[in-house]
Scaffold this active site. Structure first.
Site, PDB file in Angstrom:
ATOM      1  N   ASP A  67     -11.807  61.370  11.741  1.00 25.15           N
ATOM      2  CA  ASP A  67     -13.000  61.564  10.891  1.00 25.15           C
ATOM      3  C   ASP A  67     -13.983  62.600  11.592  1.00 25.15           C
ATOM      4  O   ASP A  67     -13.964  63.081  12.879  1.00 25.15           O
ATOM      5  CB  ASP A  67     -13.798  60.145  10.997  1.00 25.15           C
ATOM      6  N   ASP A 136     -17.944  46.096  13.031  1.00 27.19           N
ATOM      7  CA  ASP A 136     -17.558  45.320  11.668  1.00 27.19           C
ATOM      8  C   ASP A 136     -16.283  45.301  11.173  1.00 27.19           C
ATOM      9  O   ASP A 136     -15.702  45.279  10.160  1.00 27.19           O
ATOM     10  CB  ASP A 136     -18.549  46.219  10.576  1.00 27.19           C
ATOM     11  N   HIS A 138     -14.393  48.316  11.078  1.00 25.64           N
ATOM     12  CA  HIS A 138     -13.905  49.597  10.745  1.00 25.64           C
ATOM     13  C   HIS A 138     -12.924  50.126  11.599  1.00 25.64           C
ATOM     14  O   HIS A 138     -12.735  50.111  12.769  1.00 25.64           O
ATOM     15  CB  HIS A 138     -14.885  50.436  10.373  1.00 25.64           C
ATOM     16  N   GLU A 143     -14.986  51.696   6.283  1.00 24.83           N
ATOM     17  CA  GLU A 143     -16.286  50.309   6.532  1.00 24.83           C
ATOM     18  C   GLU A 143     -15.544  49.232   5.693  1.00 24.83           C
ATOM     19  O   GLU A 143     -14.469  49.459   4.884  1.00 24.83           O
ATOM     20  CB  GLU A 143     -17.388  50.827   5.935  1.00 24.83           C
TER      21      GLU A 143
END
Ligand code: PGA
Length: 260
Positions: A67, A136, A138, A143
């Site tokens: 990313d 979270d 990810h 996400e």
């Protein structure tokens, strides 16, 4: 999934480095999927050491990073391109043309993302994908509620992810709101995944990834469907696992021929 629990991040990163080095030696033109963040830093340090001291060569290797932030040029101090250069690429012998990182400055993001997918495909596909995990759940910047069938595309970062990553920027407001990330299906097509997680802040996400239901609410949980994934943890990140004893028993009793 193979869950490997070590007493320290250093130990876990040494094992991850051995896995990567083994694949690179087996297949000198292999394709690595790489990750940024604090977690893989010691993995890169160990691979650099192996390059310098043990003749580990990356000259035939191709890499694709997971990313990149949208709107940050490659030389921005917080860009992932700069992170990779400083923490890995400038210390090894991978040719610059073999290094791929999503282009956060692309004028046509969908075209740029499609071209990234094509490059992965034409390189023969990713042999080993390194992953971290967000608090979270990810993976990459996929996400919660990301499509489990997603490919490389733009994603909007959650408030929590922006807060977690603010430490790399001069001020929290500077953290971009968008990123380009490999999709979940892109990651799942890697032949092998190595996920690293350290520290108590990751314990809940790790438990959800390894022992929870497969759900887009915890994108990393999709790795339960991947045929060859290693999860490398320190004790703190493993603290919430219910079957911790079993994972340790499996590792201690691993047949010699399976050990790297
Ligand atoms: P970290 O990030 O390694 O900096 O904790 C992991 C991630 O968000 O994937």
């Amino acid at each position: 999934m193979e869950v490997i629990i070590q007493s320290s991040p250093e130990e876990a990163c040494r094992i991850a480095a051995r896995i990567v080095a083994h694949r690179v030696r087996q297949k000198p033109d292999c394709v690595l999927g790489l990750a940024t963040g604090s977690t893989p830093l010691q993995l890169y340090a160990e691979l650099i050491r192996m390059h310098r001291k043990e003749g580990l060569e990356f000259s035939g290797v191709t890499s694709f990073n997971l990313d990149e932030y949208v709107g940050l040029p490659g030389d921005h101090p917080a860009s992932y391109a700069r992170f990779m250069k400083e923490n890995f690429f400038q210390h090894i012998d991978m040719p610059p043309e073999s290094i791929h990182i999503p282009d956060g400055m692309a004028t046509d993001i969908p075209v740029s993302c499609a071209s990234y997918e094509n490059s992965i495909r034409s390189s023969g596909g990713i042999d080993v994908q390194i992953l971290g995990i967000g608090r979270d759940g990810h993976i990459g910047f996929n996400e919660p509620t990301s499509s489990l069938a997603s490919r490389t595309r733009i994603k909007t970062l959650t408030r929590r992810t922006r807060e977690d990553n603010a430490r790399f920027f001069d001020s929290p407001d500077e953290v971009p709101r968008h990123a380009i990330t490999m999709g979940i299906e892109t990651i799942m097509e890697a032949r092998e995944c190595v996920l690293l997680a350290f520290g108590e802040a990751k314990a809940a996400a790790v438990a959800a990834v390894v022992e929870g239901p497969v759900t887009a609410m915890i994108p990393g949980s999709i790795l339960q469907m991947h045929p060859a994934t290693s999860i490398l943890l320190d004790d703190k990140a493993a603290a919430d696992l219910q079957r911790k004893d079993y994972y340790q028993y499996v590792y201690v009793n691993k047949p010699e021929w399976q050990r790297i």
